[in-house]
Write an enzyme that holds these catalytic residues in place. Sequence first.
Site, PDB file in Angstrom:
ATOM      1  N   HIS A  82      -3.701  -5.012   0.688  1.00  0.00           N
ATOM      2  CA  HIS A  82      -3.172  -5.391   2.000  1.00  0.00           C
ATOM      3  C   HIS A  82      -3.184  -6.907   2.184  1.00  0.00           C
ATOM      4  O   HIS A  82      -4.110  -7.466   2.794  1.00  0.00           O
ATOM      5  CB  HIS A  82      -3.999  -4.721   3.106  1.00  0.00           C
ATOM      6  CG  HIS A  82      -3.710  -3.276   3.277  1.00  0.00           C
ATOM      7  ND1 HIS A  82      -2.807  -2.798   4.206  1.00  0.00           N
ATOM      8  CD2 HIS A  82      -4.179  -2.187   2.605  1.00  0.00           C
ATOM      9  CE1 HIS A  82      -2.742  -1.479   4.124  1.00  0.00           C
ATOM     10  NE2 HIS A  82      -3.559  -1.083   3.163  1.00  0.00           N
ATOM     11  N   GLU A 118      -1.558  -8.662   4.200  1.00  0.00           N
ATOM     12  CA  GLU A 118      -1.489  -9.066   5.607  1.00  0.00           C
ATOM     13  C   GLU A 118      -2.873  -9.319   6.193  1.00  0.00           C
ATOM     14  O   GLU A 118      -3.010 -10.001   7.233  1.00  0.00           O
ATOM     15  CB  GLU A 118      -0.743  -8.013   6.440  1.00  0.00           C
ATOM     16  CG  GLU A 118      -1.526  -6.795   6.847  1.00  0.00           C
ATOM     17  CD  GLU A 118      -1.671  -5.733   5.764  1.00  0.00           C
ATOM     18  OE1 GLU A 118      -2.230  -4.665   6.061  1.00  0.00           O
ATOM     19  OE2 GLU A 118      -1.203  -5.977   4.616  1.00  0.00           O
ATOM     20  N   CYS A 178       0.823  -1.208   0.000  1.00  0.00           N
ATOM     21  CA  CYS A 178       0.000   0.000   0.000  1.00  0.00           C
ATOM     22  C   CYS A 178       0.862   1.266   0.000  1.00  0.00           C
ATOM     23  O   CYS A 178       1.383   1.643  -1.031  1.00  0.00           O
ATOM     24  CB  CYS A 178      -0.991  -0.015   1.156  1.00  0.00           C
ATOM     25  SG  CYS A 178      -2.329   1.194   0.933  1.00  0.00           S
TER      26      CYS A 178
END
Length: 246
Positions: A214, A216, A113
Amino acid sequence: MADRPMIGITSYAQPARWGAWELPAALVPFHYVESVERAGGRALVVPPSVEAVDETLDVLDGVVFSGGIDIDPQTYGAERHEQTDPAQARRDAGELALLRRALERDVPTLAICRGFQLLTVARGGDLVQHLPESLGHEGHREVLGAFSEHPVEVKEGTKLAEILGPRHDSVQSSHHQGVGRVGEGLVETAWAEDGSLEGLEDPDKRFAVAVLWHPEMEEDKRLFEALVAEARHYRAERSAPRAAIP
C-alpha cells in the site's frame, strides 16, 4: 499547481457510518486522494459500474485501482476458500470492465493490493486465496486493521526499478492473498523476503504497474509521482491537434 491530470481512484462499495447514518456508500480511504494530489494530480473517485466505461475513461488521464475486499474466486474459476471475503459482484464486474478497457486504451494505471490481484485475474491468471497456508506465517497481515512492514527486492530493468530502485525497505502490507498463475503478458517485478510475489507490470503498456503493498500509506510518493507524470504526458498527447489527412 497548474496542469493537474485527472486521476480516477476506484472506490469501495459497502455500508459506511457517519453521525447517525449508516448507508451504502462509494468511498476510498483519503490517503489515496492525498497521495494523488501530493504527486500533482487531481483525484476523482470512480464508483464501480459496467456502464459507460469509455465515457469514464474519456475524462481520466490515469487510474488507481485501490485495495479492499477479496475478489470473488468464481472470476478465476476457483472454489471459495473459507478465509476469502464474501463476494462483491458489482465491484468485481465494474473494476474488471474498467481495468480491461484502460489497458486496451493504454491509460496510465497503478494497481494497488486488490488492484494487483485484479490485474492478474483480468489477464487470465489466478490467486492463492490464503497465503499463510503456503508461506507458514502471517507476516503480510499480522493484525487486521493494521499494516505490517517488510522489504521487497525489485527486478532490474523493470519500470518499477526505474521508480524505486533495486530495493524498497519498508512497504506497508495488509493482505492474505497473492498471485498463483501470473496473467498473460505480465512481468514479475518484486518479491518479499519469503519469496512471495509483490510486483507486476505490463512492459508493453506506457504505465501498467501493480504492487501488492500500500504505497498510499507511505511518505514515499514516487509511485504516485510516476503515475501522475505519465498521466500528464498521456493528457498532452490526447489534447494535441491531429494532422489533417491529405
